[in-house]
Design a protein around this motif. Structure first.
Motif, PDB file in Angstrom:
ATOM      1  N   ALA A 297     -41.322  57.899  44.039  1.00 31.00           N
ATOM      2  CA  ALA A 297     -42.122  59.119  43.848  1.00 31.00           C
ATOM      3  C   ALA A 297     -41.366  60.124  42.994  1.00 31.00           C
ATOM      4  N   SER A 298     -40.091  60.248  43.249  1.00 33.84           N
ATOM      5  CA  SER A 298     -39.262  61.175  42.481  1.00 33.84           C
ATOM      6  C   SER A 298     -39.074  60.686  41.044  1.00 33.84           C
ATOM      7  N   GLU A 299     -38.716  59.423  40.881  1.00 39.44           N
ATOM      8  CA  GLU A 299     -38.459  58.848  39.555  1.00 39.44           C
ATOM      9  C   GLU A 299     -39.698  58.808  38.675  1.00 39.44           C
ATOM     10  N   CYS A 300     -40.851  58.565  39.287  1.00 41.09           N
ATOM     11  CA  CYS A 300     -42.068  58.311  38.512  1.00 41.09           C
ATOM     12  C   CYS A 300     -42.997  59.517  38.410  1.00 41.09           C
ATOM     13  N   GLY A 301     -42.602  60.640  38.964  1.00 42.48           N
ATOM     14  CA  GLY A 301     -43.348  61.872  38.743  1.00 42.48           C
ATOM     15  C   GLY A 301     -44.517  62.147  39.658  1.00 42.48           C
ATOM     16  N   PHE A 302     -44.558  61.543  40.852  1.00 36.91           N
ATOM     17  CA  PHE A 302     -45.657  61.860  41.768  1.00 36.91           C
ATOM     18  C   PHE A 302     -45.152  62.376  43.110  1.00 36.91           C
TER      19      PHE A 302
ATOM     20  N   GLU B 147     -48.718  57.366  32.156  1.00 33.04           N
ATOM     21  CA  GLU B 147     -47.252  57.330  32.120  1.00 33.04           C
ATOM     22  C   GLU B 147     -46.668  57.046  33.506  1.00 33.04           C
ATOM     23  N   LYS B 148     -47.243  57.652  34.533  1.00 28.14           N
ATOM     24  CA  LYS B 148     -46.758  57.421  35.896  1.00 28.14           C
ATOM     25  C   LYS B 148     -46.911  55.958  36.288  1.00 28.14           C
TER      26      LYS B 148
ATOM     27  N   ALA C 174     -47.264  53.283  34.263  1.00 25.81           N
ATOM     28  CA  ALA C 174     -46.398  52.430  33.445  1.00 25.81           C
ATOM     29  C   ALA C 174     -44.962  52.464  33.982  1.00 25.81           C
ATOM     30  N   LEU C 175     -44.477  53.655  34.288  1.00 26.15           N
ATOM     31  CA  LEU C 175     -43.119  53.796  34.802  1.00 26.15           C
ATOM     32  C   LEU C 175     -42.987  53.156  36.188  1.00 26.15           C
ATOM     33  N   LEU C 176     -43.972  53.402  37.058  1.00 29.09           N
ATOM     34  CA  LEU C 176     -43.957  52.820  38.400  1.00 29.09           C
ATOM     35  C   LEU C 176     -43.930  51.297  38.339  1.00 29.09           C
ATOM     36  N   SER C 177     -44.750  50.715  37.484  1.00 22.76           N
ATOM     37  CA  SER C 177     -44.786  49.249  37.409  1.00 22.76           C
ATOM     38  C   SER C 177     -43.462  48.693  36.883  1.00 22.76           C
ATOM     39  N   GLN C 178     -42.847  49.384  35.942  1.00 20.51           N
ATOM     40  CA  GLN C 178     -41.530  48.945  35.455  1.00 20.51           C
ATOM     41  C   GLN C 178     -40.498  49.005  36.573  1.00 20.51           C
ATOM     42  N   ARG C 179     -40.516  50.095  37.334  1.00 22.08           N
ATOM     43  CA  ARG C 179     -39.537  50.261  38.420  1.00 22.08           C
ATOM     44  C   ARG C 179     -39.746  49.221  39.522  1.00 22.08           C
ATOM     45  N   LEU C 180     -41.005  48.934  39.854  1.00 19.03           N
ATOM     46  CA  LEU C 180     -41.277  47.941  40.891  1.00 19.03           C
ATOM     47  C   LEU C 180     -40.743  46.566  40.502  1.00 19.03           C
ATOM     48  N   LEU C 181     -40.861  46.218  39.230  1.00 17.40           N
ATOM     49  CA  LEU C 181     -40.364  44.928  38.769  1.00 17.40           C
ATOM     50  C   LEU C 181     -38.845  44.834  38.856  1.00 17.40           C
ATOM     51  N   ARG C 182     -38.179  45.980  38.896  1.00 11.51           N
ATOM     52  CA  ARG C 182     -36.709  45.989  38.920  1.00 11.51           C
ATOM     53  C   ARG C 182     -36.128  46.180  40.320  1.00 11.51           C
ATOM     54  N   LEU C 183     -36.974  46.434  41.305  1.00 12.75           N
ATOM     55  CA  LEU C 183     -36.473  46.653  42.667  1.00 12.75           C
ATOM     56  C   LEU C 183     -35.927  45.361  43.264  1.00 12.75           C
ATOM     57  N   ASP C 184     -34.968  45.522  44.161  1.00 11.43           N
ATOM     58  CA  ASP C 184     -34.462  44.334  44.850  1.00 11.43           C
ATOM     59  C   ASP C 184     -35.494  43.884  45.885  1.00 11.43           C
ATOM     60  N   THR C 185     -35.342  42.668  46.351  1.00  7.42           N
ATOM     61  CA  THR C 185     -36.347  42.081  47.259  1.00  7.42           C
ATOM     62  C   THR C 185     -36.460  42.849  48.571  1.00  7.42           C
ATOM     63  N   GLY C 186     -35.354  43.439  49.055  1.00  7.43           N
ATOM     64  CA  GLY C 186     -35.404  44.206  50.300  1.00  7.43           C
ATOM     65  C   GLY C 186     -36.270  45.446  50.176  1.00  7.43           C
ATOM     66  N   ALA C 187     -36.091  46.192  49.087  1.00  6.97           N
ATOM     67  CA  ALA C 187     -36.884  47.403  48.865  1.00  6.97           C
ATOM     68  C   ALA C 187     -38.360  47.051  48.658  1.00  6.97           C
ATOM     69  N   LEU C 188     -38.624  45.977  47.907  1.00  7.41           N
ATOM     70  CA  LEU C 188     -40.014  45.549  47.704  1.00  7.41           C
ATOM     71  C   LEU C 188     -40.656  45.138  49.019  1.00  7.41           C
ATOM     72  N   SER C 189     -39.906  44.466  49.860  1.00  2.32           N
ATOM     73  CA  SER C 189     -40.431  44.067  51.172  1.00  2.32           C
ATOM     74  C   SER C 189     -40.786  45.287  52.007  1.00  2.32           C
TER      75      SER C 189
ATOM     76  N   CYS D   3     -53.213  48.507  36.247  1.00  2.18           N
ATOM     77  CA  CYS D   3     -52.927  49.193  37.508  1.00  2.18           C
ATOM     78  C   CYS D   3     -53.448  50.622  37.523  1.00  2.18           C
ATOM     79  N   LYS D   4     -53.689  51.180  36.353  1.00  2.00           N
ATOM     80  CA  LYS D   4     -54.253  52.532  36.293  1.00  2.00           C
ATOM     81  C   LYS D   4     -55.662  52.546  36.901  1.00  2.00           C
ATOM     82  N   GLU D   5     -56.410  51.459  36.732  1.00  2.00           N
ATOM     83  CA  GLU D   5     -57.748  51.379  37.318  1.00  2.00           C
ATOM     84  C   GLU D   5     -57.666  51.440  38.843  1.00  2.00           C
ATOM     85  N   ILE D   6     -56.677  50.776  39.403  1.00  2.36           N
ATOM     86  CA  ILE D   6     -56.486  50.807  40.856  1.00  2.36           C
ATOM     87  C   ILE D   6     -56.171  52.228  41.293  1.00  2.36           C
ATOM     88  N   ALA D   7     -55.235  52.863  40.598  1.00  2.00           N
ATOM     89  CA  ALA D   7     -54.827  54.233  40.943  1.00  2.00           C
ATOM     90  C   ALA D   7     -56.002  55.205  40.833  1.00  2.00           C
TER      91      ALA D   7
END
Length: 186
Positions: free
Chosen positions: A42-47, A5-6, A8-23, A146-150
C-alpha cells in the motif's frame, strides 16, 4: 498517482514478492487488519490513504492470480491489452481452444451472467471465486487487465465496465467458434 500506475506498480511488486509474503496475501482476511506485506505494498504503490477494504480485496485477488512458485522470466500478471472478459472465456490461455477442440468457455455463460448481476456488496467475493478459477488454469505468461478488476471494486458506477467484460467474453467466444467452424470445413 493514477489507477493505471498503481495497478502496474502493484502487479510488478507482486511478481517480485517471496513465496511467504504472497501466501500471506492469498490467505489475507479482507476487511481485517491486514498482514504486513499488504501495508508495505500500500505504501510502495500509492494506495496507503485509499479505501483499505477495497484495496485489500484487490491485492488479495491479484495475489491469487500471481503465478505460484519460482518466478520465471516470462511471468505476467497485468496486461492492459488482455481484457478480463476474454480471460474469463479462455481461462487465460491465449491458444484456447486447442486445434480441433470444443470452444467451450472456461467460465460458463451462467457464471458470467451471475457476475454481471452481482450487487456491488457481493462483487468482491464473486471476483475472488473467479480469480481462483483463473489461477488454476491461467498461462503464466499471459496477463490480464488487472485495472478492470480494481475498477469493479473501487467505483460505484460500473455498468460500462461490466458491459466491456461481457463484450470481451463474447468476442473471444465468437472468435473461437468461427475458428472451430473453419477447421471442421477443411
Amino acid at each position: 498517482m493514477l489507477l493505471d500506475e498503481k495497478i502496474a506498480l502493484l502487479s510488478q511488486r507482486l511478481l517480485r514478492l517471496d513465496t511467504g509474503a504472497l501466501s500471506e496475501l492469498r490467505r489475507m482476511e479482507v476487511g481485517g487488519v491486514g498482514p504486513l506485506p499488504y501495508w508495505a505494498l500500500a505504501s510502495e504503490c500509492g494506495f496507503l490513504d485509499d479505501d483499505a477494504a477495497a484495496w485489500m480485496r484487490i491485492v488479495h485477488i491479484l495475489a491469487l492470480l500471481t503465478p505460484r512458485g519460482e518466478l520465471h522470466a516470462g511471468d505476467r500478471l497485468h496486461d492492459p491489452e488482455r481484457r478480463l472478459g476474454a480471460a474469463l472465456c479462455d481461462g487465460g490461455d491465449p491458444t484456447w481452444p486447442p486445434a480441433g477442440g470444443d470452444p467451450r468457455p472456461i467460465v460458463s455463460e451462467s457464471r458470467l451472467a451471475r457476475l454481471l448481476a452481482t450487487p456491488a456488496s457481493q462483487r468482491g467475493e464473486a471476483l475472488t471465486r473467479l480469480a481462483r478459477m483463473l489461477a488454476a488454469r491461467r498461462d503464466r505468461g499471459s496477463g490480464v487487465n488487472c485495472k478492470e478488476i480494481a475498477a469493479l471494486l473501487l467505483f460505484g458506477d460500473v455498468e460500462r465496465n461490466l458491459q466491456q467484460i461481457a463484450q470481451a467474453y463474447y468476442r473471444r467466444l465468437d472468435s473461437a467458434a468461427r475458428k472451430a467452424e473453419k477447421e471442421e470445413v477443411q
